[in-house]
Design a protein around this motif. Structure first.
Motif, PDB file in Angstrom:
ATOM      1  N   HIS A  48      12.629   4.811  22.276  1.00 31.16           N
ATOM      2  CA  HIS A  48      11.742   3.647  22.388  1.00 31.16           C
ATOM      3  C   HIS A  48      10.586   4.013  23.298  1.00 31.16           C
ATOM      4  CE1 HIS A  48      14.454   0.999  20.207  1.00 31.16           C
ATOM      5  NE2 HIS A  48      15.426   1.612  20.854  1.00 31.16           N
ATOM      6  N   GLY A  49       9.383   4.034  22.733  1.00 28.71           N
ATOM      7  CA  GLY A  49       8.185   4.392  23.462  1.00 28.71           C
ATOM      8  C   GLY A  49       7.144   4.930  22.496  1.00 28.71           C
ATOM      9  N   GLU A  50       6.002   5.319  23.029  1.00 29.53           N
ATOM     10  CA  GLU A  50       4.899   5.756  22.174  1.00 29.53           C
ATOM     11  C   GLU A  50       4.965   7.226  21.792  1.00 29.53           C
ATOM     12  OE1 GLU A  50       1.100   4.473  23.489  1.00 29.53           O
ATOM     13  OE2 GLU A  50       1.741   2.398  23.694  1.00 29.53           O
ATOM     14  N   SER A  51       5.740   8.012  22.524  1.00 23.93           N
ATOM     15  CA  SER A  51       5.891   9.426  22.178  1.00 23.93           C
ATOM     16  C   SER A  51       7.275   9.884  22.588  1.00 23.93           C
ATOM     17  CB  SER A  51       4.831  10.281  22.876  1.00 23.93           C
ATOM     18  OG  SER A  51       5.090  10.350  24.261  1.00 23.93           O
ATOM     19  N   ALA A  52       7.702  10.985  22.003  1.00 22.68           N
ATOM     20  CA  ALA A  52       9.031  11.502  22.319  1.00 22.68           C
ATOM     21  C   ALA A  52       9.113  11.937  23.774  1.00 22.68           C
ATOM     22  CB  ALA A  52       9.366  12.664  21.401  1.00 22.68           C
ATOM     23  N   ALA A  53       8.017  12.472  24.310  1.00 20.16           N
ATOM     24  CA  ALA A  53       8.005  12.920  25.697  1.00 20.16           C
ATOM     25  C   ALA A  53       8.159  11.741  26.655  1.00 20.16           C
ATOM     26  CB  ALA A  53       6.724  13.681  25.992  1.00 20.16           C
ATOM     27  N   ALA A  54       7.511  10.621  26.342  1.00 26.19           N
ATOM     28  CA  ALA A  54       7.579   9.448  27.207  1.00 26.19           C
ATOM     29  C   ALA A  54       8.860   8.656  26.999  1.00 26.19           C
ATOM     30  CB  ALA A  54       6.375   8.551  26.945  1.00 26.19           C
ATOM     31  N   ALA A  55       9.357   8.638  25.775  1.00 22.19           N
ATOM     32  CA  ALA A  55      10.502   7.789  25.448  1.00 22.19           C
ATOM     33  C   ALA A  55      11.832   8.417  25.827  1.00 22.19           C
ATOM     34  CB  ALA A  55      10.499   7.475  23.956  1.00 22.19           C
ATOM     35  N   GLY A  56      12.010   9.672  25.510  1.00 20.96           N
ATOM     36  CA  GLY A  56      13.328  10.265  25.678  1.00 20.96           C
ATOM     37  C   GLY A  56      14.244   9.728  24.593  1.00 20.96           C
ATOM     38  N   PRO A  57      15.163  10.530  24.124  1.00 20.58           N
ATOM     39  CA  PRO A  57      16.008  10.073  23.010  1.00 20.58           C
ATOM     40  C   PRO A  57      17.032   9.024  23.430  1.00 20.58           C
ATOM     41  CG  PRO A  57      16.672  12.263  23.723  1.00 20.58           C
ATOM     42  CD  PRO A  57      15.454  11.906  24.510  1.00 20.58           C
ATOM     43  N   ALA A  58      17.098   7.963  22.648  1.00 23.64           N
ATOM     44  CA  ALA A  58      18.129   6.944  22.842  1.00 23.64           C
ATOM     45  C   ALA A  58      19.333   7.261  21.952  1.00 23.64           C
ATOM     46  CB  ALA A  58      17.584   5.571  22.497  1.00 23.64           C
ATOM     47  N   ARG A  59      19.064   7.854  20.796  1.00 22.58           N
ATOM     48  CA  ARG A  59      20.109   8.274  19.856  1.00 22.58           C
ATOM     49  C   ARG A  59      19.725   9.618  19.259  1.00 22.58           C
ATOM     50  NH1 ARG A  59      20.592   3.249  15.899  1.00 22.58           N
ATOM     51  NH2 ARG A  59      18.530   2.887  16.708  1.00 22.58           N
ATOM     52  N   ALA A  60      20.718  10.378  18.888  1.00 23.25           N
ATOM     53  CA  ALA A  60      20.483  11.658  18.221  1.00 23.25           C
ATOM     54  C   ALA A  60      21.599  11.907  17.226  1.00 23.25           C
ATOM     55  CB  ALA A  60      20.422  12.799  19.234  1.00 23.25           C
ATOM     56  N   VAL A  61      21.244  12.477  16.080  1.00 20.63           N
ATOM     57  CA  VAL A  61      22.228  12.843  15.059  1.00 20.63           C
ATOM     58  C   VAL A  61      21.896  14.231  14.536  1.00 20.63           C
ATOM     59  CG1 VAL A  61      22.733  10.465  14.339  1.00 20.63           C
ATOM     60  CG2 VAL A  61      20.925  11.748  13.185  1.00 20.63           C
ATOM     61  N   THR A  62      22.887  14.868  13.959  1.00 24.75           N
ATOM     62  CA  THR A  62      22.671  16.161  13.322  1.00 24.75           C
ATOM     63  C   THR A  62      22.785  15.991  11.813  1.00 24.75           C
ATOM     64  OG1 THR A  62      25.011  16.721  13.484  1.00 24.75           O
ATOM     65  CG2 THR A  62      23.587  17.444  15.284  1.00 24.75           C
ATOM     66  N   LEU A  63      22.089  16.847  11.090  1.00 24.03           N
ATOM     67  CA  LEU A  63      22.112  16.809   9.630  1.00 24.03           C
ATOM     68  C   LEU A  63      22.032  18.237   9.110  1.00 24.03           C
ATOM     69  CD1 LEU A  63      22.013  15.110   6.994  1.00 24.03           C
ATOM     70  CD2 LEU A  63      19.524  15.174   7.196  1.00 24.03           C
ATOM     71  N   THR A  64      23.042  18.647   8.379  1.00 23.35           N
ATOM     72  CA  THR A  64      23.064  19.962   7.741  1.00 23.35           C
ATOM     73  C   THR A  64      23.074  19.729   6.241  1.00 23.35           C
ATOM     74  OG1 THR A  64      24.299  20.880   9.592  1.00 23.35           O
ATOM     75  CG2 THR A  64      24.319  22.135   7.548  1.00 23.35           C
ATOM     76  N   CYS A  65      22.140  20.384   5.530  1.00 26.08           N
ATOM     77  CA  CYS A  65      22.011  20.147   4.090  1.00 26.08           C
ATOM     78  C   CYS A  65      22.421  21.336   3.220  1.00 26.08           C
ATOM     79  CB  CYS A  65      20.582  19.744   3.757  1.00 26.08           C
ATOM     80  SG  CYS A  65      20.122  18.144   4.454  1.00 26.08           S
ATOM     81  N   ALA A  66      22.578  22.504   3.779  1.00 22.47           N
ATOM     82  CA  ALA A  66      22.941  23.663   2.958  1.00 22.47           C
ATOM     83  C   ALA A  66      24.030  24.454   3.654  1.00 22.47           C
ATOM     84  CB  ALA A  66      21.729  24.546   2.708  1.00 22.47           C
ATOM     85  N   PRO A  67      25.075  24.784   2.973  1.00 23.23           N
ATOM     86  CA  PRO A  67      25.286  24.646   1.544  1.00 23.23           C
ATOM     87  C   PRO A  67      25.741  23.262   1.124  1.00 23.23           C
ATOM     88  CG  PRO A  67      27.138  25.811   2.488  1.00 23.23           C
ATOM     89  CD  PRO A  67      26.142  25.581   3.600  1.00 23.23           C
ATOM     90  N   GLY A  68      26.273  22.466   2.024  1.00 20.58           N
ATOM     91  CA  GLY A  68      26.691  21.106   1.690  1.00 20.58           C
ATOM     92  C   GLY A  68      26.171  20.146   2.745  1.00 20.58           C
TER      93      GLY A  68
END
Length: 144
Positions: A48-68
């Protein structure tokens, strides 16, 4: 003497015919890559904020698409399918228009994507006016 030369040539050709393909496949097996797929592994954050540097992550997820499709993203298969259909263009997915009416309240939400997509390093950041605007894109990629 002619029979000896003929037998030597026959044995040499037979050995080459029988052992040649085995040697070639053994070399090919050694040179084969670990996977036929280019790596596709991403970390997506929301703050929440105008930029990632100012906001800091509130949530994070991982996503792997290959091979599955896998990761901590709530819908990895759908997110990967959308990303493949968009050719890896995050802006296309973020700019989609859904049938959602949002207020004009300014409460900025920033999403980032960092990692590797089909073997290439990627980094993406997008700020939405509010959470509703982020969700109105209709993309499953940013729905976490």
């Amino acid at each position: 003497m002619r029979n000896t030369a003929r037998w030597a040539a026959t044995i040499g050709l037979t050995a080459t015919a029988v052992c040649g393909p085995l040697t070639g496949s053994a070399l090919a097996a050694q040179a084969a890559p670990d996977s036929l797929y280019a790596p596709s592994a991403l970390v997506l954050t929301l703050g929440h904020g105008e930029s990632a540097a100012a906001a800091g992550p509130a949530r994070a997820v991982t996503l792997t698409c290959a091979p599955g499709a896998s990761g901590s993203h709530p819908a990895p298969a759908l997110a990967c399918a959308e990303l493949r259909a968009a050719g890896g263009d995050f802006e296309t997915l973020a700019s989609g228009t859904g049938d959602v009416m949002c207020t004009r309240q300014y409460d900025p939400v920033v999403v980032t994507v960092d990692g590797v997509w089909q073997g290439k390093r990627v980094s993406y950041e997008r700020t939405f006016a509010n959470e509703c605007m982020k969700n109105s894109s209709g993309s499953r990629l940013f729905a976490f």
